[in-house]
Scaffold this motif. Structure first.
Motif, PDB file in Angstrom:
ATOM      1  N   GLU A  42      63.716  85.882 -36.602  1.00 57.14           N
ATOM      2  CA  GLU A  42      63.122  85.956 -35.260  1.00 57.14           C
ATOM      3  C   GLU A  42      63.507  85.156 -34.452  1.00 57.14           C
ATOM      4  O   GLU A  42      63.765  85.402 -33.188  1.00 57.14           O
ATOM      5  CB  GLU A  42      61.584  85.224 -35.855  1.00 57.14           C
ATOM      6  N   GLU A  43      64.215  83.770 -34.628  1.00 55.72           N
ATOM      7  CA  GLU A  43      65.095  83.032 -33.781  1.00 55.72           C
ATOM      8  C   GLU A  43      66.060  83.578 -33.369  1.00 55.72           C
ATOM      9  O   GLU A  43      66.677  83.662 -32.145  1.00 55.72           O
ATOM     10  CB  GLU A  43      65.331  81.572 -34.373  1.00 55.72           C
ATOM     11  N   SER A  65      66.635  86.718 -32.897  1.00 53.44           N
ATOM     12  CA  SER A  65      65.894  87.737 -31.818  1.00 53.44           C
ATOM     13  C   SER A  65      65.763  87.248 -30.583  1.00 53.44           C
ATOM     14  O   SER A  65      66.155  87.720 -29.524  1.00 53.44           O
ATOM     15  CB  SER A  65      64.889  88.584 -32.560  1.00 53.44           C
ATOM     16  N   LYS A  66      65.449  85.880 -30.678  1.00 49.67           N
ATOM     17  CA  LYS A  66      65.052  85.346 -29.308  1.00 49.67           C
ATOM     18  C   LYS A  66      66.063  85.010 -28.611  1.00 49.67           C
ATOM     19  O   LYS A  66      66.103  85.149 -27.427  1.00 49.67           O
ATOM     20  CB  LYS A  66      64.157  83.887 -29.598  1.00 49.67           C
TER      21      LYS A  66
END
Ligand SMILES: Cc1cc2nc3c(=O)[nH]c(=O)nc-3n(C[C@H](O)[C@H](O)[C@H](O)COP(=O)(O)OP(=O)(O)OC[C@H]3O[C@@H](n4cnc5c(N)ncnc54)[C@H](O)[C@@H]3O)c2cc1C
Length: 478
Positions: A57-58, A60-61
């Motif tokens: 997820e990080e 992706s950010k």
């Protein structure tokens, strides 16, 4: 046009990331200097910020932030690019060194490895379960860069390239989506990342097929004086008329400080016992090597054998070269002469090597060229000029010498008619190529056009642009 990251953007990014992600800038002193260091000193660039995420997820950010702000983005796996393709001058680096977990399932024979793992992580985790997969021959290289460009290793004769054994992956694409790819999901992207993957996103996870590997293996070097070179090449040519996929060899020129002249080293691998290995490589032992380091060892020691010759630091460059399938001994003698003269004239380059790999290519060639993006499926033999030096003022000159050898090898293969304008396979192995090297504008051969169209679909703004970059083609995909 992509931009450096500003101090204001670093603040904005920090506010968006969770506490698990380290974000470093030059103000972090030694920690920053350490995180921007690379296998080759000349590949170091001073990133504006380096993020070290530990979750998909990080990542992706971070990708979304780089996309929205048109930042120059570098992705760092194992950090072995000599051309600086995992570094950025002033931009944002996503450093995957916090994502090295590997899980191995003995029953399904699958290895799931995070995108920042090194080959030693994969080899050791698989070894504990009596398994192995095709991986790099130097175990501190990253699985990321090596897999995404195809991947050749000691087991390639048996099982093909690394991407031929890639079953699935998770890729963070330019718009930040985390896509699962396999033969069943996002199949076009799965096709593209198997050979041209550096151009399509951040690979946060790979799933590899593994094989039983419980026996010890025979591997190591045999050192010869240069007068044996022609016989050695002839011997390999004869041996490869009836190749055994359990065996792989390579020979290289090196100039150890203890030797008065450049020597020829044959590195051999045999996936079986010593008696069978010595029988298979009898032609080499009959040439009376001046030293033999080859011996039996557990499989997970194999890819550590070359580590002492490939330590971190100093200035380095790789140059992909190719020779004909049936190796021309007279041409190889010419290459030896070039190499020996160069290291004599320029002793600062004496840790450089020039090597030719001799795989049984049947397995690699049994996969149709259009089945994956990997396009080095010709029968010719891949080789490498591994340049090493210390004097920064010699960067361009030393690289130019390597490129001269590269061009000479290419011309010799063209002259042999093994490679013509119509050949759809490509000559130089993409993972050994540096920016500025390519003597062709279609490094992916017959797969180039489809890759251009997929680039337009997944990365139209050309954010992943550092290794064998692919121009987005605005043609509709069928
Ligand atoms: C000592 C040495 C031994 C080698 N041996 C072999 C060998 O046996 N077989 C072989 O096939 N090749 C070999 N190579 C070549 C090797 O495949 C490439 O140098 C490869 O790019 C190294 O990958 P890395 O992750 O360590 O490098 P990095 O410098 O981290 O990355 C290289 C490129 O890959 C990209 N990248 C890395 N990880 C990811 C990821 N997870 N997602 C998206 N992009 C990523 C980077 O952005 C960069 O463009 C060797 C190279 C060296 C220096």
């Amino acid at each position: 046009m992509r931009h450096p990251i500003t101090a204001q953007q670093v603040k904005e990014l920090a506010a968006q990331l969770d506490a698990s992600t380290r974000l470093l800038t030059a103000a972090d002193g030694d920690d920053y200097e350490k995180i921007i260091s690379r296998w080759a000193d000349n590949a170091v660039k001073r990133a504006g910020a380096v993020a070290v995420p530990v979750s998909y997820e990080e990542v992706s950010k971070l990708v979304k932030f780089a996309s929205n702000n048109k930042l120059d983005l570098a992705v760092r796996g194992g950090g072995h690019s000599t051309g600086g393709t995992s570094s950025t001058e002033g931009g944002l680096t996503i450093d995957l060194s916090g994502m090295r977990a590997v899980k191995v399932d003995k029953d399904s024979k699958l290895i799931v490895a995070q995108g920042g793992a090194l080959w030693e992580d994969v080899d050791n985790a698989a070894f504990e379960k009596g398994l192995a997969t095709v991986g790099g021959t130097v175990n501190h290289t990253g699985i990321g860069g090596l897999t995404l460009g195809g991947g050749l290793g000691w087991l390639s004769g048996l099982y093909g390239t690394v991407v031929d054994n890639l079953v699935a992956a998770k890729i963070v694409v330019a718009d930040g989506r985390v896509l699962s790819v396999s033969e069943n999901e996002n199949t076009d992207l799965f096709w593209a990342i198997r050979g041209a993957g550096h151009n399509f996103g951040v690979a946060v996870e790979f799933t590899f097929r593994a094989y039983d590997q419980t026996n010890d293996v025979y591997a190591g070097g045999l050192v010869f004086t240069p007068d044996k070179l022609t016989l050695l090449v002839d011997g390999f040519n004869t041996r490869m008329k009836t190749p055994n996929p359990q065996a792989t060899g390579m020979f290289l020129f090196a100039k150890p400080p203890s030797m008065p002249v450049a020597v020829v080293v044959a590195n051999v691998f045999y996936n079986g016992d010593e008696a069978a290995a010595r029988e298979y490589f009898k032609f080499l032992f009959d040439l009376e090597p001046v030293a033999v380091t080859a011996k039996m060892m557990p499989y997970n020691h194999l890819n550590a054998l070359l580590n002492p010759l490939t330590t971190h630091g100093r200035r380095k460059a790789l140059k992909a070269v190719t020779v004909t399938h049936h190796i021309d001994a007279a041409f190889v003698q010419e290459l030896y002469n070039d190499y020996a003269q160069q290291v004599e004239k320029n002793p600062d380059m004496s840790a450089s090597i020039l090597g030719i790999e001799i795989h049984d290519t049947s397995k690699i060639q049994s996969v149709p060229l259009e089945a994956t993006a990997f396009s080095n499926r010709g029968s010719y033999r891949p080789g490498i000029v591994g340049l090493e030096w210390t004097d920064p003022t010699m960067d361009e000159e030393n690289r130019a010498w390597g490129r001269m050898i590269q061009a000479k090898c290419r011309q010799a293969v063209i002259d042999s008619k093994e490679f013509t304008e119509d050949t759809k396979t490509s000559l130089e192995y993409a993972n050994y190529v540096e920016p500025g090297d390519l003597i062709t504008d279609t490094p992916f051969g017959g797969n180039q056009q489809r890759l251009g169209m997929l680039k337009h679909k997944y990365d139209p703004d050309f954010m992943f642009n550092k290794t064998n970059p692919i121009t987005p083609l605005r043609t509709e995909l069928n």
